[in-house]
Each structure stands twice: as C-alpha cells, then as structure tokens.
Design a protein around this motif. Structure first.
Motif, PDB file in Angstrom:
ATOM      1  N   ARG A 141      58.801  18.083  66.571  1.00 32.39           N
ATOM      2  CA  ARG A 141      59.425  18.650  65.314  1.00 32.39           C
ATOM      3  C   ARG A 141      61.031  18.353  66.066  1.00 32.39           C
ATOM      4  O   ARG A 141      61.535  19.872  65.534  1.00 32.39           O
ATOM      5  N   GLY A 142      61.560  17.753  67.412  1.00 28.83           N
ATOM      6  CA  GLY A 142      62.637  17.869  67.406  1.00 28.83           C
ATOM      7  C   GLY A 142      63.670  19.081  67.696  1.00 28.83           C
ATOM      8  O   GLY A 142      63.100  19.571  68.711  1.00 28.83           O
ATOM      9  N   GLU A 143      64.611  18.772  67.156  1.00 25.33           N
ATOM     10  CA  GLU A 143      65.504  20.836  67.145  1.00 25.33           C
ATOM     11  C   GLU A 143      64.375  21.602  67.345  1.00 25.33           C
ATOM     12  O   GLU A 143      64.923  22.414  68.034  1.00 25.33           O
ATOM     13  N   GLU A 144      63.926  22.150  66.579  1.00 22.89           N
ATOM     14  CA  GLU A 144      62.739  23.406  66.566  1.00 22.89           C
ATOM     15  C   GLU A 144      61.876  23.216  68.503  1.00 22.89           C
ATOM     16  O   GLU A 144      61.830  24.203  68.289  1.00 22.89           O
ATOM     17  N   MET A 145      61.615  22.209  68.765  1.00 24.77           N
ATOM     18  CA  MET A 145      60.820  22.418  69.690  1.00 24.77           C
ATOM     19  C   MET A 145      62.152  22.938  71.243  1.00 24.77           C
ATOM     20  O   MET A 145      61.409  23.593  71.692  1.00 24.77           O
ATOM     21  N   ARG A 146      63.394  21.818  71.258  1.00 29.28           N
ATOM     22  CA  ARG A 146      64.181  22.674  71.657  1.00 29.28           C
ATOM     23  C   ARG A 146      64.160  23.926  71.413  1.00 29.28           C
ATOM     24  O   ARG A 146      64.949  24.289  72.789  1.00 29.28           O
ATOM     25  N   ILE A 147      64.657  24.515  70.439  1.00 30.12           N
ATOM     26  CA  ILE A 147      65.135  26.125  70.441  1.00 30.12           C
ATOM     27  C   ILE A 147      64.016  26.471  70.851  1.00 30.12           C
ATOM     28  O   ILE A 147      64.186  27.566  71.234  1.00 30.12           O
ATOM     29  N   VAL A 148      62.769  26.113  70.836  1.00 24.65           N
ATOM     30  CA  VAL A 148      61.529  26.825  71.282  1.00 24.65           C
ATOM     31  C   VAL A 148      61.455  26.937  73.156  1.00 24.65           C
ATOM     32  O   VAL A 148      61.389  27.775  73.482  1.00 24.65           O
ATOM     33  N   SER A 149      62.092  25.861  73.366  1.00 20.60           N
ATOM     34  CA  SER A 149      61.921  25.255  74.676  1.00 20.60           C
ATOM     35  C   SER A 149      63.387  26.938  75.534  1.00 20.60           C
ATOM     36  O   SER A 149      62.767  26.328  76.042  1.00 20.60           O
ATOM     37  N   ASN A 150      64.016  26.788  74.649  1.00 15.38           N
ATOM     38  CA  ASN A 150      65.832  27.701  75.417  1.00 15.38           C
ATOM     39  C   ASN A 150      65.106  29.261  74.787  1.00 15.38           C
ATOM     40  O   ASN A 150      65.862  29.833  74.923  1.00 15.38           O
ATOM     41  N   SER A 151      64.361  29.575  73.577  1.00 22.55           N
ATOM     42  CA  SER A 151      63.970  31.001  73.905  1.00 22.55           C
ATOM     43  C   SER A 151      62.671  31.995  74.669  1.00 22.55           C
ATOM     44  O   SER A 151      61.300  31.260  74.581  1.00 22.55           O
ATOM     45  N   MET A 152      63.530  32.428  75.473  1.00 23.33           N
ATOM     46  CA  MET A 152      61.454  33.510  76.021  1.00 23.33           C
ATOM     47  C   MET A 152      61.244  34.585  75.116  1.00 23.33           C
ATOM     48  O   MET A 152      60.576  34.477  75.543  1.00 23.33           O
ATOM     49  N   SER A 153      62.073  34.386  74.059  1.00 20.51           N
ATOM     50  CA  SER A 153      61.568  35.207  72.858  1.00 20.51           C
ATOM     51  C   SER A 153      60.284  34.995  71.769  1.00 20.51           C
ATOM     52  O   SER A 153      59.329  34.310  71.650  1.00 20.51           O
ATOM     53  N   LEU A 154      60.511  32.962  71.388  1.00 21.65           N
ATOM     54  CA  LEU A 154      59.907  32.737  71.192  1.00 21.65           C
ATOM     55  C   LEU A 154      58.989  32.828  71.887  1.00 21.65           C
ATOM     56  O   LEU A 154      56.943  32.159  71.509  1.00 21.65           O
ATOM     57  N   LYS A 155      58.391  31.702  73.288  1.00 23.79           N
ATOM     58  CA  LYS A 155      57.644  31.939  74.109  1.00 23.79           C
ATOM     59  C   LYS A 155      56.863  32.625  74.139  1.00 23.79           C
ATOM     60  O   LYS A 155      55.278  32.623  74.519  1.00 23.79           O
ATOM     61  N   PHE A 156      56.807  33.721  74.320  1.00 26.08           N
ATOM     62  CA  PHE A 156      56.234  35.322  74.195  1.00 26.08           C
ATOM     63  C   PHE A 156      55.545  34.998  73.599  1.00 26.08           C
ATOM     64  O   PHE A 156      54.020  35.741  73.467  1.00 26.08           O
ATOM     65  N   ILE A 157      56.086  34.673  72.052  1.00 19.32           N
ATOM     66  CA  ILE A 157      55.337  35.207  70.627  1.00 19.32           C
ATOM     67  C   ILE A 157      54.318  34.299  70.745  1.00 19.32           C
ATOM     68  O   ILE A 157      52.831  34.403  70.483  1.00 19.32           O
ATOM     69  N   ARG A 158      54.616  32.641  70.995  1.00 15.64           N
ATOM     70  CA  ARG A 158      53.383  31.835  70.719  1.00 15.64           C
ATOM     71  C   ARG A 158      52.332  32.253  71.789  1.00 15.64           C
ATOM     72  O   ARG A 158      50.885  32.373  71.603  1.00 15.64           O
ATOM     73  N   ILE A 159      52.235  32.753  73.265  1.00 20.53           N
ATOM     74  CA  ILE A 159      51.029  33.405  74.438  1.00 20.53           C
ATOM     75  C   ILE A 159      50.796  34.336  73.271  1.00 20.53           C
ATOM     76  O   ILE A 159      49.592  34.860  73.433  1.00 20.53           O
ATOM     77  N   VAL A 160      51.360  36.128  72.608  1.00 19.79           N
ATOM     78  CA  VAL A 160      51.219  36.505  72.107  1.00 19.79           C
ATOM     79  C   VAL A 160      50.237  36.191  71.029  1.00 19.79           C
ATOM     80  O   VAL A 160      49.060  36.453  70.924  1.00 19.79           O
ATOM     81  N   CYS A 161      50.281  35.268  70.322  1.00 22.10           N
ATOM     82  CA  CYS A 161      49.592  34.905  69.274  1.00 22.10           C
ATOM     83  C   CYS A 161      48.400  34.006  69.228  1.00 22.10           C
ATOM     84  O   CYS A 161      47.976  34.431  68.528  1.00 22.10           O
ATOM     85  N   ALA A 162      49.172  33.417  69.660  1.00 23.48           N
ATOM     86  CA  ALA A 162      47.538  32.376  71.159  1.00 23.48           C
ATOM     87  C   ALA A 162      45.967  33.420  71.121  1.00 23.48           C
ATOM     88  O   ALA A 162      44.728  33.780  70.670  1.00 23.48           O
ATOM     89  N   ARG A 163      46.716  34.625  72.181  1.00 24.03           N
ATOM     90  CA  ARG A 163      45.877  35.975  73.146  1.00 24.03           C
ATOM     91  C   ARG A 163      45.152  35.941  71.431  1.00 24.03           C
ATOM     92  O   ARG A 163      44.006  37.101  71.834  1.00 24.03           O
ATOM     93  N   THR A 164      46.242  36.801  70.944  1.00 25.46           N
ATOM     94  CA  THR A 164      45.481  37.561  69.472  1.00 25.46           C
ATOM     95  C   THR A 164      44.614  37.014  69.002  1.00 25.46           C
ATOM     96  O   THR A 164      43.468  37.894  68.251  1.00 25.46           O
ATOM     97  N   CYS A 165      44.638  35.897  68.253  1.00 31.47           N
ATOM     98  CA  CYS A 165      43.993  34.782  67.877  1.00 31.47           C
ATOM     99  C   CYS A 165      42.579  34.753  68.828  1.00 31.47           C
ATOM    100  O   CYS A 165      41.749  35.103  67.893  1.00 31.47           O
ATOM    101  N   VAL A 166      42.258  34.526  69.941  1.00 29.00           N
ATOM    102  CA  VAL A 166      41.257  34.789  70.593  1.00 29.00           C
ATOM    103  C   VAL A 166      40.534  36.303  70.626  1.00 29.00           C
ATOM    104  O   VAL A 166      39.298  35.817  70.458  1.00 29.00           O
TER     105      VAL A 166
END
Length: 294
Positions: A141-166
């Motif tokens: 997704r280009g620009e969106e992935m750049r935003i994600v890669s530069n955001s510790m908050s979004l990386k944290f949300i990604r981890i929490v969501c994946a763990r929550t699903c499991v």
C-alpha cells in the motif's frame, strides 16, 4: 401470567411494582412506576423459573441475583413476577443438587442463549482483531506502509491485534476442562442437558459440529502450539508475529463462524451476520495526527 393478569399488578415489599398491560404470544407488557412500558419475553421468565427451581435461595436475594442466568436489563420486573408464586411452588423433585459440594450452580448448569451471546462476542473480537492486524501487515500500500513503518504506535497495535486474535479464537476451538466457551465443551454440555431453558439444537447439528472440529483437529493442534509459544515461551519472538500466521487463522475463523451459525440459526430461528471478510479501512494519517497532540 394468570395471577398477574387477575391482580393487575406485581409488587414485592421494598421493591418497585409493575402494572399488567397486555400479552402477546411471546411477551407480557408491563408499566414501570415511572410510567415506562417494558416488554418481558416469556422465554426469559421461563429461565427465571428454572433458576428458582435450581437455587431456591434466589427467592430472597434480590433482582440482581438473576444476572448470572442471562437475565439483564429486565431483572427487576422478572424477579417481581416470579414472586407471584410462593417458594414452595418452585419445588421440583426432579432436580437434586449435592449442596455439600458447595459448587456454584453455573458450574453445573447454564443458560444456552446467554452463553451463545458471549461466544459470539468472543468471535467478533477475534475477527475485528484479525482484520486490523491483517490490514497493518500488508506491504503493497505504499504510503500507508511508510506510515506504519515509522509509527511505533501502529506497530504496537498490529502486535496487540494479532495476539488478541490468537488468544480469543483459542477460547472457542481448543479443548480443555477449564476452557468454558470451547465448542468441544459446549457440544458435550448440550448433549448432557447441562443447560436450563429451551434447547432447540438438534442432535444432527451437534454431530456436524463435532465432525467439523475433528476434521480440523490437526490445524487446531498446530494453532494451539503457536498460541502457547506466544503466551509462555521465551524462545519465540512473540513481539514479531509473522504475517503468514494470519493467513493460517482465516480458515479457523471461518470454521468458527460456520459453527456459530449452525448453533444460532437453530436456537434463535434467524439468520446470522456475514462471515469473516477483509473489509477494514484505517485513516492512518488522521491517526498519526491525533498522536501528535497526546
């Protein structure tokens, strides 16, 4: 209901009273002291009757004592209506409990519709977490992935969501005596009549659910290993959940949805919401702008 209709009112000393208005085939309508009209489903009154049969002490414990049996929001009118019968009228020689064990009634009996509602909420939480983690893991997704890669908050949300699903989906599909909302346990409890109230689930449906679980037993076993590593093992980078893990979760989410549909369609006699699909969007720029002001 006949006593309620004849007297025109249900009143317990020290509590609010309720005026009889009318009945339909499925509801009785009452008027509260504040003038508000409220509909009371007969099936909830039946659950209350069964609860009083199982635990006579509820008669003197107040309306809130009905909440563990799946009666919420309308506890006061149902508790009041149940007092139109005397305690001895709830005697039932067919139900004998070993009171010396001092176990909660809910350890032995439950209300099926209440548990199905909670099970559905667990599934929806797992599905929502899956959608968000999957969205944040995409790399095209280009620009969106750049935003994600530069955001510790979004990386944290990604981890929490994946763990929550499991963790949430494991509550439903893995075996275990203490895993209360597991489909394995649910099927056994229905077969062994460990629920009060009306049960509309057929034996054929229960057999289909068991077959589905057994068919996916290898996938569930693999998933359980991943879950255990995420939770308990130091030799697993649990803060770096791999993207392929989410692809493995989707078939299990679909299986969970299909099982819930079989149960809910028969029990409630209505259609269920749509199944799992990737349809989540996130306004990442707006999210990051909000973070700047915190």
């Amino acid at each position: 209901m006949q006593r309620f209709c004849d007297s025109g009112i249900s009143r317990v000393e020290g509590f609010n009273s309720f005026e009889y208005l009318r009945e339909t085939s499925n509801y009785v309508y009452v008027k509260r002291e504040n003038g508000q009209e409220t509909s009371i489903p007969f099936k909830k009154i039946i659950v209350g009757i069964e609860a009083f049969k199982l635990n006579p002490e509820l008669f003197n414990l107040g309306p809130s004592a009905l909440r563990p049996y799946g009666i919420t929001h309308i506890t006061s009118p149902i508790w009041s209506l149940l007092h139109l019968l005397a305690p001895e009228e709830y005697d039932n020689g067919d139900i004998l409990l070993d009171r010396t064990q001092k176990k909660s009634i809910l350890n032995i009996y439950g209300v099926l519709e209440h548990e199905l509602e909670l099970t559905w909420r667990i599934y929806e939480l797992a599905l929502t977490a899956y959608h968000h983690a999957d969205y944040l893991f995409h790399k095209d997704r280009g620009e969106e992935m750049r935003i994600v890669s530069n955001s510790m908050s979004l990386k944290f949300i990604r981890i929490v969501c994946a763990r929550t699903c499991v963790l949430e989906i494991s509550k439903l599909i893995t075996e275990g005596q203490n895993n209360h909302y597991s489909f394995w346990n649910l099927v056994n409890r229905i077969k062994n009549k460990k629920f009060v109230g009306n049960i509309n689930i057929s034996d054929n449906t229960l057999n289909e659910i068991e077959s589905s679980l057994l068919k996916n037993k290898d996938n569930i076993k693999t998933f359980k290993t991943i879950r255990d590593k995420l939770v308990a093992h130091d030799d697993f980078d649990n803060y770096l959940i791999p993207r392929p893990l989410l692809s493995d979760l989707l078939p299990l989410l679909e299986m969970t949805y299909n099982i819930l549909c079989k149960l809910c369609v028969e029990q409630y006699q209505k259609e269920c919401p749509p199944g799992p699909k990737n349809n989540v969007n996130m306004d990442l720029e707006n999210f990051l702008n909000m973070q700047k002001f915190k």
